[in-house]
Design an enzyme around this catalytic site. Sequence first.
Site, short mmCIF file in Angstrom:
data_model
loop_
_atom_site.label_atom_id
_atom_site.label_comp_id
_atom_site.label_asym_id
_atom_site.label_seq_id
_atom_site.Cartn_x
_atom_site.Cartn_y
_atom_site.Cartn_z
N ARG A 190 -2.06 10.21 19.84
CA ARG A 190 -3.01 11.62 19.91
C ARG A 190 -3.18 11.82 21.32
O ARG A 190 -4.09 13.29 22.07
CB ARG A 190 -4.22 11.45 19.87
CG ARG A 190 -3.84 11.68 17.75
CD ARG A 190 -5.31 10.08 16.68
NE ARG A 190 -4.76 10.65 15.55
CZ ARG A 190 -5.50 10.02 14.59
NH1 ARG A 190 -6.11 9.01 14.64
NH2 ARG A 190 -5.04 9.97 13.26
N ASN B 102 -7.44 -0.28 7.72
CA ASN B 102 -8.52 -0.59 8.66
C ASN B 102 -9.84 -1.09 8.15
O ASN B 102 -10.03 -1.71 7.06
CB ASN B 102 -9.64 0.63 8.95
CG ASN B 102 -8.14 2.08 10.13
OD1 ASN B 102 -8.41 1.54 10.93
ND2 ASN B 102 -8.14 2.43 9.91
N ARG C 237 -20.72 -0.54 7.00
CA ARG C 237 -19.14 -0.88 7.60
C ARG C 237 -18.44 -2.23 7.03
O ARG C 237 -17.39 -2.72 6.83
CB ARG C 237 -19.46 -1.12 9.66
CG ARG C 237 -18.86 0.33 9.68
CD ARG C 237 -19.42 0.17 11.28
NE ARG C 237 -19.07 1.75 11.73
CZ ARG C 237 -18.48 2.87 11.66
NH1 ARG C 237 -17.37 2.18 11.61
NH2 ARG C 237 -18.71 3.42 12.59
N VAL D 254 -0.76 6.64 4.12
CA VAL D 254 0.12 5.84 5.01
C VAL D 254 1.16 5.09 4.63
O VAL D 254 2.43 5.36 5.37
CB VAL D 254 -0.89 4.87 5.91
CG1 VAL D 254 -0.33 4.73 6.99
CG2 VAL D 254 -2.41 5.81 6.33
N VAL E 30 -2.18 -2.57 9.62
CA VAL E 30 -2.56 -1.26 9.57
C VAL E 30 -4.30 -0.68 8.82
O VAL E 30 -4.18 0.01 9.58
CB VAL E 30 -1.72 0.24 9.13
CG1 VAL E 30 -1.72 1.75 9.14
CG2 VAL E 30 0.19 -0.14 9.64
N HIS F 285 -8.90 0.10 17.96
CA HIS F 285 -8.95 1.16 17.36
C HIS F 285 -10.27 1.82 15.89
O HIS F 285 -10.46 1.49 15.31
CB HIS F 285 -7.73 1.11 15.95
CG HIS F 285 -6.70 2.42 15.43
ND1 HIS F 285 -6.51 3.16 16.07
CD2 HIS F 285 -7.46 2.60 14.28
CE1 HIS F 285 -6.43 4.86 15.21
NE2 HIS F 285 -6.66 3.45 13.53
N ASN G 173 -11.62 -5.16 2.80
CA ASN G 173 -10.84 -4.66 3.09
C ASN G 173 -10.18 -5.59 3.45
O ASN G 173 -9.02 -6.24 3.05
CB ASN G 173 -10.66 -3.70 3.99
CG ASN G 173 -10.18 -2.10 3.02
OD1 ASN G 173 -10.23 -1.72 2.28
ND2 ASN G 173 -10.42 -1.48 4.24
N GLY H 169 1.06 -1.35 0.26
CA GLY H 169 0.26 -0.08 -0.30
C GLY H 169 0.72 1.26 0.10
O GLY H 169 1.37 1.78 0.88
N1 APR Z 1 -2.36 -4.58 -2.93
C1 APR Z 1 -1.83 -3.53 -3.18
N2 APR Z 1 -1.76 -2.27 -2.70
C2 APR Z 1 -3.53 -2.26 -2.92
C3 APR Z 1 -4.34 -2.76 -3.32
C4 APR Z 1 -4.10 -4.18 -3.11
N3 APR Z 1 -4.68 -5.31 -3.08
N4 APR Z 1 -5.85 -1.99 -3.00
C5 APR Z 1 -5.03 -0.90 -2.95
N5 APR Z 1 -4.47 -0.70 -2.91
C6 APR Z 1 -3.30 0.21 -2.56
C7 APR Z 1 -4.44 1.56 -3.59
O1 APR Z 1 -4.13 1.71 -4.88
C8 APR Z 1 -3.58 2.49 -2.28
O2 APR Z 1 -2.39 3.39 -2.60
O3 APR Z 1 -3.44 1.21 -1.00
C9 APR Z 1 -3.62 1.85 -1.28
C10 APR Z 1 -4.40 2.83 -0.02
O4 APR Z 1 -4.01 3.64 0.04
P1 APR Z 1 -5.31 5.25 0.34
O5 APR Z 1 -6.08 5.31 -0.02
O6 APR Z 1 -3.94 6.40 0.52
O7 APR Z 1 -5.20 5.45 2.21
P2 APR Z 1 -4.11 5.11 3.32
O8 APR Z 1 -5.05 7.61 3.69
O9 APR Z 1 -2.91 5.03 2.97
O10 APR Z 1 -4.85 4.72 4.73
C11 APR Z 1 -4.26 2.90 3.84
O11 APR Z 1 -4.21 2.61 6.36
O12 APR Z 1 -5.17 3.39 8.10
C12 APR Z 1 -5.96 2.84 7.29
O13 APR Z 1 -7.87 4.07 7.24
C13 APR Z 1 -6.60 3.33 6.83
O14 APR Z 1 -7.15 1.60 5.86
C14 APR Z 1 -6.72 2.11 5.36
C15 APR Z 1 -4.86 2.06 4.97
#
Ligand code: APR
Length: 311
Positions: free
Chosen positions: A152, A121, A89, A14, A119, A176, A96, A10
Amino acid sequence: MSRRKVTIVGAGQVGATAAYSLALKGLADIVLIDVAEGIPQGKALDMMHARRVAGYDVSVAGSNGYDEAAGSDVVVITAGLPRKPGMTREDLLRVNGDIVRSVMAEVARVAPDAVVICVTNPLDVMTYLAWSVSGAPRGRVFGMGGVLDSARFAHAIAEAAGVPVSQVDATVIGAHGDTMVPLVRLATVAGRPLAEVLLPAEVDEVVRKTVNGGAEVVALLKSGSAFYAPGASVAAMVEAVLEDARRVMPTCAVLDGEYGLSGVSVGVPAVIGAEGVVAVEEWDLSAEERAVLLASAEGVRAGIAALGLGE
Ligand code: APR
């Protein structure tokens, strides 16, 4: 000497921020993986460009596949979708959940001995899912939520008390989310109990800010959610593993009888070292603290059951 390797799945807000926080510590080479083409490669290249000026010498590589992750010491899972309008939810849990399952299948193939930090959610449920499909000892898979919530909590206390945040020790356990349990009784400011430093109404406000911290960031950003504090929290946990620090950290751990809980994972104080969760600490909670922790864990259990897992 072969360097240690940390893979972050990912490369979103984050994941990329966790990678950068970790790069600054200079502890391990980093692999960023994402399904989005170009994103992990572009962010990795940007972090390589930063090396000379930011003062780290580790490598950061980006990929859409898992071969580069082979032999990782630690895998962090931040892959996931945010909750979209109209999505319940339970929908998010399934979407996820499928992502975490697919990531864990790849991890089993390329880095079966890695410590896994979840990490994504809903964190506590995703951690249980990741562990249950891994076949690993329960300490090897854990979740990052409590370190962030506790950061926090410490921030809110420091602001209210007018002290440097380094003078605050404060722990949040439980899930969390909205049912998290900030341990007010055990929080200290320069060694003094919080109740001696703040008025009761101020303590209530600190707790409110702790629980609503994530939502407050979301409301201000309008799109997306927090990433600096989550990224730094991930890096702190990865560091504890790589250094075999054996630090007590609020950790989403799979429980086996601790606090009277089994078949569930939820935030508790745990000793973090090279093997992941080395031990879960059973603190002497008050009856009320224990009751809210158990209620919080029941919410996680419902999510685990909704995925057809658990006891
Ligand atoms: N494999 C790899 N990456 C993936 C997959 C997968 N199967 N599915 C989605 N992604 C990637 C997306 O392409 C994206 O770049 O996961 C990334 C998620 O990034 P953001 O949308 O920016 O989300 P972010 O704010 O980083 O949060 C990620 O962490 O805190 C938790 O609730 C939050 O579940 C969320 C996660």
